[in-house]
Motif scaffolding. Structure first.
Motif, short mmCIF file in Angstrom:
data_model
loop_
_atom_site.label_atom_id
_atom_site.label_comp_id
_atom_site.label_asym_id
_atom_site.label_seq_id
_atom_site.Cartn_x
_atom_site.Cartn_y
_atom_site.Cartn_z
N LYS A 180 0.69 -0.97 -0.05
CA LYS A 180 -0.69 0.36 -0.04
C LYS A 180 0.88 1.37 0.29
O LYS A 180 0.37 1.80 -0.76
CB LYS A 180 -0.83 0.30 1.14
CG LYS A 180 -1.86 1.29 2.09
CD LYS A 180 -2.79 1.29 0.47
CE LYS A 180 -4.00 2.45 0.72
NZ LYS A 180 -3.06 4.06 0.86
N HIS A 181 2.26 0.87 0.80
CA HIS A 181 3.24 2.20 1.17
C HIS A 181 3.51 2.89 -0.73
O HIS A 181 3.96 3.54 -0.74
CB HIS A 181 3.58 2.34 1.68
CG HIS A 181 4.64 3.22 2.25
ND1 HIS A 181 4.40 4.72 2.76
CD2 HIS A 181 5.76 3.39 1.91
CE1 HIS A 181 6.05 5.43 2.62
NE2 HIS A 181 6.95 4.55 1.68
N ASP B 107 1.77 4.54 -3.02
CA ASP B 107 1.10 5.47 -3.04
C ASP B 107 2.49 6.61 -3.23
O ASP B 107 1.59 7.67 -3.93
CB ASP B 107 0.74 6.06 -2.30
CG ASP B 107 -0.81 5.13 -0.75
OD1 ASP B 107 -1.62 4.76 -1.88
OD2 ASP B 107 -1.17 5.02 0.07
N GLU C 18 12.22 4.10 -0.05
CA GLU C 18 10.85 4.28 0.06
C GLU C 18 10.44 3.20 1.71
O GLU C 18 9.53 4.16 2.26
CB GLU C 18 10.27 4.33 -1.10
CG GLU C 18 10.28 5.06 -1.83
CD GLU C 18 9.83 6.42 -1.79
OE1 GLU C 18 8.22 6.34 -0.66
OE2 GLU C 18 9.84 7.43 -2.53
N ALA D 194 9.21 4.47 5.10
CA ALA D 194 7.83 4.18 5.67
C ALA D 194 7.87 3.01 7.35
O ALA D 194 7.30 3.35 7.76
CB ALA D 194 7.44 2.69 4.69
N VAL E 152 3.80 3.32 8.91
CA VAL E 152 4.01 1.99 8.46
C VAL E 152 4.84 1.47 9.76
O VAL E 152 4.06 0.97 10.35
CB VAL E 152 4.72 1.76 7.39
CG1 VAL E 152 4.64 0.54 6.92
CG2 VAL E 152 3.42 2.78 6.13
#
Length: 333
Positions: free
Chosen positions: A61-62, A65, A282, A286, A291
């Motif tokens: 999901k992260h 996005d 990334e 997160a 997250v």
């Protein structure tokens, strides 16, 4: 040719030479492929519902996005993770297929199978170690066990008759169980499954009597104490702040016992370094943000770090898991 024309031509020539490095840089930048090119597949080598699946969906999901393309989980269970790992090892190294797995798949399977279908240190590229996770020792309420010592006494009184399940041979749950039975000198029947979820289903049904399960799945039972299952210990070196009254295996009669597994992300060998670095950056971001905070709520410790650090952990744990499995008499099949 006039002197004015000569000066103009020389000036244009000099400006053209000065522009060449800029054009070269622009050309290189333009040559770098856009990533990702469409949906990315996150292969998970276990069924839906376990901690690896949960972590994969959270980072997917992260990344979706952040990078503007969907990251879709594809569960490929079987052969203690070999089926999923082999699929990724044989995939095109373009970053469009990635592997989210527990440490056992990357470090123990080489000692469990003569032909696992992949070599984690040759066919997969480390991207990032995502989280550490302890296991919680659960028992079915049908057996008269309220502590680790109760389980030890029961198992010793019934050699080979108490079933202890796991998510598959060589998984973190299996390694924790073998460490425990070895340290306690117990003869328990180890029952492997194709993932943590089906093993938990059989534990809830009373088909098996005990199991080391990852903290995200086991934590509700440790907190609620609703009678469905009984949590008797956690495998970390210290107690968890989420269940502070749950003792460690170490303090339950086995000093020094510490069995932590981890979940990480890898890619097919040969994946461009630029893609690996982008994914790593990334995900480090997160893990330091929302997250990571969500993982901590399930007793998962966000780790992060570099691909090189993950590679070193794979080498270290391979040696450790190999020694544990050899001591347990496990022969490659």
């Amino acid at each position: 040719m006039s002197s004015v024309h000569t000066v103009c031509i020389k000036s244009l020539f000099r400006r053209s030479l000065l522009a060449l490095p800029l054009l070269a840089v622009a050309g290189l930048a333009g040559a770098q492929p856009a990533y990702p090119k469409g949906p990315v597949t996150l292969v998970v080598p276990f069924p839906p519902g376990g901690s690896v699946d949960m972590v994969a969906r959270a980072i997917g999901k992260h990344l979706g996005d952040a990078l503007g393309q969907p990251f879709v989980v594809d569960n490929k269970p079987g052969a203690s993770g070999n089926i999923g790992a082999t699929a990724v090892a044989n995939a095109k190294p373009d970053g469009q297929t990635l592997f989210v797995s527990s440490s056992g798949v990357l470090t123990a399977n080489q000692f469990l199978y003569k032909r696992p279908g992949f070599d984690s240190q040759k066919n997969l590229t480390p991207v990032i170690r995502l989280v550490n996770q302890p296991n919680i020792l659960l028992v079915h309420p049908s057996i008269p066990v309220n502590s680790v010592q109760d389980l030890v006494k029961l198992a010793k009184s019934q050699p080979g008759k108490i079933n202890i399940g796991n998510a598959g041979i060589g998984t973190g749950q299996d390694i924790a169980a073998r460490q425990f039975t070895g340290a306690a000198g117990l003869d328990m029947l180890h029952v492997p499954y194709k993932g943590g979820a089906p093993a938990m289903n059989d534990l809830l049904a009373g088909q098996i009597q005990a199991m080391f399960e990852t903290s995200p799945t086991a934590l509700p039972y440790a907190k609620e104490r609703n009678g469905k299952l009984r949590a008797i210990a956690i495998t970390s070196a210290t107690r968890s702040a989420l269940v502070p009254d749950l003792p460690t295996v170490a303090e339950s009669g086995f000093p020094g016992f510490d069995s932590i597994t981890w979940i990480g992300l890898t890619a097919p060998a040969g994946t461009p370094p630029a893609i690996v670095e982008r994914l790593n950056a990334e995900l480090n971001k997160a893990l330091k943000g929302e997250v990571g905070r969500k993982f901590a709520e399930f007793s998962l410790d966000p780790i992060g770090g570099t691909p090189q650090e993950m590679a070193e952990m794979i080498r270290k744990d391979s040696a450790n898991y190999g020694a544990i499995l050899k001591a347990a008499g496990v022969e490659p099949q």
